[in-house]
Motif scaffolding. Structure first.
Motif, PDB file in Angstrom:
ATOM      1  N   ILE A  30       0.847  -1.189   0.000  1.00  0.00           N
ATOM      2  CA  ILE A  30       0.000   0.000   0.000  1.00  0.00           C
ATOM      3  C   ILE A  30       0.886   1.243   0.000  1.00  0.00           C
ATOM      4  O   ILE A  30       1.869   1.298   0.743  1.00  0.00           O
ATOM      5  CB  ILE A  30      -0.958  -0.023   1.220  1.00  0.00           C
ATOM      6  CG1 ILE A  30      -2.028   1.059   1.100  1.00  0.00           C
ATOM      7  CG2 ILE A  30      -0.190   0.119   2.525  1.00  0.00           C
ATOM      8  CD1 ILE A  30      -3.131   0.906   2.145  1.00  0.00           C
ATOM      9  N   PRO A  31       0.604   2.247  -0.820  1.00  0.00           N
ATOM     10  CA  PRO A  31       1.402   3.478  -0.815  1.00  0.00           C
ATOM     11  C   PRO A  31       1.036   4.350   0.386  1.00  0.00           C
ATOM     12  O   PRO A  31      -0.026   4.185   0.998  1.00  0.00           O
ATOM     13  CB  PRO A  31       1.017   4.158  -2.128  1.00  0.00           C
ATOM     14  CG  PRO A  31      -0.364   3.660  -2.418  1.00  0.00           C
ATOM     15  CD  PRO A  31      -0.432   2.262  -1.869  1.00  0.00           C
ATOM     16  N   LEU A  32       1.943   5.271   0.696  1.00  0.00           N
ATOM     17  CA  LEU A  32       1.682   6.156   1.834  1.00  0.00           C
ATOM     18  C   LEU A  32       2.209   7.557   1.584  1.00  0.00           C
ATOM     19  O   LEU A  32       3.150   7.766   0.802  1.00  0.00           O
ATOM     20  CB  LEU A  32       2.253   5.575   3.123  1.00  0.00           C
ATOM     21  CG  LEU A  32       3.768   5.317   3.248  1.00  0.00           C
ATOM     22  CD1 LEU A  32       4.555   6.584   3.541  1.00  0.00           C
ATOM     23  CD2 LEU A  32       4.038   4.270   4.332  1.00  0.00           C
ATOM     24  N   VAL A  33       1.608   8.508   2.274  1.00  0.00           N
ATOM     25  CA  VAL A  33       2.046   9.902   2.299  1.00  0.00           C
ATOM     26  C   VAL A  33       2.349  10.258   3.751  1.00  0.00           C
ATOM     27  O   VAL A  33       1.481  10.094   4.627  1.00  0.00           O
ATOM     28  CB  VAL A  33       0.989  10.857   1.717  1.00  0.00           C
ATOM     29  CG1 VAL A  33       1.449  12.305   1.842  1.00  0.00           C
ATOM     30  CG2 VAL A  33       0.688  10.510   0.262  1.00  0.00           C
ATOM     31  N   TYR A  34       3.551  10.720   3.997  1.00  0.00           N
ATOM     32  CA  TYR A  34       4.043  11.017   5.350  1.00  0.00           C
ATOM     33  C   TYR A  34       4.254  12.529   5.446  1.00  0.00           C
ATOM     34  O   TYR A  34       5.108  13.094   4.766  1.00  0.00           O
ATOM     35  CB  TYR A  34       5.358  10.269   5.552  1.00  0.00           C
ATOM     36  CG  TYR A  34       6.030  10.413   6.897  1.00  0.00           C
ATOM     37  CD1 TYR A  34       5.984   9.386   7.831  1.00  0.00           C
ATOM     38  CD2 TYR A  34       6.759  11.553   7.228  1.00  0.00           C
ATOM     39  CE1 TYR A  34       6.628   9.490   9.063  1.00  0.00           C
ATOM     40  CE2 TYR A  34       7.400  11.675   8.449  1.00  0.00           C
ATOM     41  CZ  TYR A  34       7.337  10.638   9.357  1.00  0.00           C
ATOM     42  OH  TYR A  34       7.977  10.750  10.570  1.00  0.00           O
ATOM     43  N   VAL A  35       3.446  13.196   6.281  1.00  0.00           N
ATOM     44  CA  VAL A  35       3.501  14.656   6.408  1.00  0.00           C
ATOM     45  C   VAL A  35       4.037  14.997   7.796  1.00  0.00           C
ATOM     46  O   VAL A  35       3.403  14.674   8.804  1.00  0.00           O
ATOM     47  CB  VAL A  35       2.118  15.299   6.193  1.00  0.00           C
ATOM     48  CG1 VAL A  35       2.222  16.816   6.268  1.00  0.00           C
ATOM     49  CG2 VAL A  35       1.537  14.866   4.855  1.00  0.00           C
ATOM     50  N   ASN A  36       5.189  15.653   7.853  1.00  0.00           N
ATOM     51  CA  ASN A  36       5.859  15.916   9.127  1.00  0.00           C
ATOM     52  C   ASN A  36       5.846  17.397   9.483  1.00  0.00           C
ATOM     53  O   ASN A  36       5.866  18.264   8.603  1.00  0.00           O
ATOM     54  CB  ASN A  36       7.309  15.429   9.071  1.00  0.00           C
ATOM     55  CG  ASN A  36       7.941  15.306  10.444  1.00  0.00           C
ATOM     56  OD1 ASN A  36       7.250  15.174  11.455  1.00  0.00           O
ATOM     57  ND2 ASN A  36       9.261  15.353  10.493  1.00  0.00           N
ATOM     58  N   GLN A  37       5.826  17.653  10.775  1.00  0.00           N
ATOM     59  CA  GLN A  37       5.949  19.015  11.293  1.00  0.00           C
ATOM     60  C   GLN A  37       7.364  19.539  11.044  1.00  0.00           C
ATOM     61  O   GLN A  37       8.329  18.784  10.970  1.00  0.00           O
ATOM     62  CB  GLN A  37       5.651  19.007  12.789  1.00  0.00           C
ATOM     63  CG  GLN A  37       5.792  20.351  13.497  1.00  0.00           C
ATOM     64  CD  GLN A  37       5.298  20.275  14.932  1.00  0.00           C
ATOM     65  OE1 GLN A  37       4.132  19.963  15.167  1.00  0.00           O
ATOM     66  NE2 GLN A  37       6.165  20.536  15.891  1.00  0.00           N
ATOM     67  N   VAL A  38       7.493  20.856  10.945  1.00  0.00           N
ATOM     68  CA  VAL A  38       8.798  21.498  10.820  1.00  0.00           C
ATOM     69  C   VAL A  38       8.859  22.642  11.832  1.00  0.00           C
ATOM     70  O   VAL A  38       7.829  23.229  12.194  1.00  0.00           O
ATOM     71  CB  VAL A  38       9.032  22.007   9.374  1.00  0.00           C
ATOM     72  CG1 VAL A  38       8.124  23.184   9.047  1.00  0.00           C
ATOM     73  CG2 VAL A  38      10.490  22.370   9.143  1.00  0.00           C
ATOM     74  N   GLY A  39      10.072  22.937  12.335  1.00  0.00           N
ATOM     75  CA  GLY A  39      10.233  24.085  13.230  1.00  0.00           C
ATOM     76  C   GLY A  39      10.950  23.736  14.516  1.00  0.00           C
ATOM     77  O   GLY A  39      11.162  22.567  14.843  1.00  0.00           O
ATOM     78  N   GLY A  40      11.334  24.771  15.249  1.00  0.00           N
ATOM     79  CA  GLY A  40      11.967  24.607  16.545  1.00  0.00           C
ATOM     80  C   GLY A  40      10.949  24.767  17.658  1.00  0.00           C
ATOM     81  O   GLY A  40      10.101  25.656  17.605  1.00  0.00           O
ATOM     82  N   GLN A  41      11.028  23.892  18.671  1.00  0.00           N
ATOM     83  CA  GLN A  41      10.138  23.970  19.825  1.00  0.00           C
ATOM     84  C   GLN A  41      10.955  23.631  21.068  1.00  0.00           C
ATOM     85  O   GLN A  41      11.155  22.466  21.382  1.00  0.00           O
ATOM     86  CB  GLN A  41       8.954  23.013  19.669  1.00  0.00           C
ATOM     87  CG  GLN A  41       8.044  22.906  20.896  1.00  0.00           C
ATOM     88  CD  GLN A  41       7.443  24.236  21.322  1.00  0.00           C
ATOM     89  OE1 GLN A  41       7.145  25.088  20.477  1.00  0.00           O
ATOM     90  NE2 GLN A  41       7.275  24.432  22.621  1.00  0.00           N
TER      91      GLN A  41
END
Length: 532
Positions: A192-203
């Motif tokens: 199965i294909p997938l899309v991986y969406v990640n947060q960006v930035g400093g915390q």
């Protein structure tokens, strides 16, 4: 089906701003005729909200912002938002379309290791979620769920043809390749294909590198987002698979760490409303690298460098500092500390009568410098950025309330060896750090003819020992058996690591880049008789 992937830089707790950004990007996605919009984990609240999640009012205000997104028509949206029902709190992903919540997925696997503490806040979800858009059945999971085989397998069993994954996965060296490998396992297990969406930035201590990606059903990366930058991208799902899109190469090691440190510093300064930064420039490599990163991040007009020479400061240290600030064009001040030091010594003369000069007088110099920097910080609204590195934090080779005084410890998780590597790498991008700063022997310059290696092992050995002690959690016996260091050096570093915990507890926050930083993933007691 057209998918809009929003690699978002959220601010924890800035619910209105975060939602404004989401709405703006959703509208852009609608203009581009996207069918599905997905943002990172807990996009409305920002990640990690930590003990904000213990406040009932936090959930109410988050849900109020979610209601704003419910007003949008014409696209299916996957929006992360903390959710409370009865006595249970969930890390949830809402599937919204045309004013309706058509599904809610609650994160099943709650990470409770390293920097993660989600079992403190959330109840695990128990059910998969599959929804349909344009006759395509989409499954959803959240971050940690991808690291186990069950959640995606359950989505596939419920008919999913594509998996969409909302993430807030922090940066550390080698982490991106690990994510890709885990994703490949899941794709191969389920076809199965997938899309991986990640947060960006400093915390605070965490850096989120983004680097969102997509894999087709053969396990090949067909889309790779730029690391360390916010962006909205579009992907197409056609004939049962994700189609090829832009593939941006993930930065090599030094470039990744350097860009991560820039992101961490810039977000800490800007999100917390500081005008700029001030730092003590010593003529040494740590402060030189810190200054280079600060200027690259904020621009010369928001950076102040202060040289505070004593009677022990070498002339070449002053010369090299002047050369560097001339290259970078930052505001530069010199404040001689000998008159202040003499004043302290005169005040303490009676109390110290008959006692030999020792590290007390060395620490006085560092604390005078710390006071001067803090005064400048108060007056100008500039945050003091400390310049100490991980090797110094490990061994306690730093002065509490002196060179440790400040609000952000940029190099806190960077070993001395890495400081040299990053400095050399930075100069390949444009010469800013004078060569003599890189090549001369390091010294705190707090007494005559002082050199770091007078009291510490050579840094190449010290840093190997600290990596094994701190990051690999090996015992002294296991390290000695590896035979790269002598027994005395191993025991010395282990002893220094143990007795200086109280200093690290009081150190400024600093960004994590390794497997184990002196931050959330390092929780050793000050009062402790265990020998490493």
């Amino acid at each position: 089906m057209k998918i809009a992937s929003y690699q978002m830089n959220a601010i924890v707790g800035d619910l209105i701003r975060n939602t404004d950004k989401l709405i703006n990007q959703i509208n852009l996605a609608i203009e581009q005729k996207a069918d599905v919009f997905i943002a990172p984990e807990l996009a409305i609240s920002g990640y990690p909200p930590e003990d904000l999640l213990l406040r009932e009012g936090f959930y109410r205000r988050c849900h109020k912002q979610l209601e704003r997104i419910l007003q949008i028509d014409g696209i299916t949206m996957l929006i992360g938002c903390p959710y409370r029902i009865g006595a249970d709190n969930f890390n949830s992903l809402f599937v919204i379309r045309d004013g309706n919540i058509i599904g809610r997925y609650d994160k099943m696997l709650l990470p409770n290791y390293g920097v993660f503490d989600e079992c403190r806040y959330f109840t695990p979800g128990v059910s998969p979620l599959v929804f349909e858009v344009n006759q395509v059945k989409c499954g959803v999971v959240i971050c940690e769920d991808m690291w186990d085989s069950v959640p995606i397998a359950e989505a596939k069993e419920n008919g999913a043809e594509l998996v969409l994954i909302a993430n807030a996965s922090p940066f550390e060296t080698g982490k991106h390749q690990e994510r890709l490998q885990i994703a490949k396992y899941r794709v191969e297990e389920n076809q199965i294909p997938l899309v991986y969406v990640n947060q960006v930035g400093g915390q605070d201590e965490l850096i989120f590198d983004g680097a969102s990606f997509a894999m087709n059903k053969n396990g090949n990366v067909v889309y790779q987002e730029t690391a360390f930058a916010e962006n909205l991208a579009f992907l197409n799902f056609i004939d049962g698979d994700i189609q090829s899109a832009e593939i941006n190469q993930y930065p090599e090691n030094e470039a990744a760490i350097y860009n991560g440190l820039k992101l961490a510093l810039g977000d800490y300064i800007n999100k917390n409303g500081f005008k700029g930064v001030v730092l003590g420039l010593s003529g040494g490599i740590d402060s030189a690298l810190t200054l280079a990163i600060a200027v690259d991040t904020l621009g010369a007009d928001r950076v102040m460098a202060v040289m505070m020479p004593s009677q022990y400061t070498a002339g070449i240290s002053v010369d090299d500092s002047r050369e560097m600030v001339d290259i970078l064009k930052v505001r530069y001040e010199e404040i001689a500390i000998k008159p202040l030091f003499d004043g302290f010594c005169n005040s303490l003369e009676t109390i110290f009568e008959g006692l030999a000069t020792d590290t007390t007088e060395e620490n006085l110099q560092a604390r005078i410098r710390g006071n001067l920097l803090m005064a400048i910080s108060n007056k100008f609204g500039y945050l003091v950025v400390t310049t100490g590195n991980k090797s110094e934090m490990t061994t306690g080779y730093a002065t509490l309330y002196g060179d440790m005084a400040g609000g952000f410890a940029l190099l806190k998780d960077i070993t001395k060896t890495q400081v040299y590597q990053l400095s050399r790498w930075r100069n390949t991008q444009g010469y800013v750090i004078p060569e003599r700063i890189i090549t001369r022997a390091p010294s705190a310059e707090l007494r005559d003819n002082q050199c770091d290696q007078d009291s510490l092992p050579e840094y190449d050995i010290l840093d190997k020992i600290l990596v094994d002690l701190v990051e690999n959690r090996l015992s002294t016996e296991e390290i000695i058996a590896k035979a790269y260091a002598n027994t005395d050096d191993v025991h010395k570093v282990a002893h220094l690591l143990k007795i200086n915990e109280y200093k690290r507890r009081q150190a400024a926050v600093g960004p994590k880049v390794s497997r184990s930083a002196f931050a959330k993933d390092w929780r050793y007691p000050n009062t402790n008789k265990f020998r490493f």
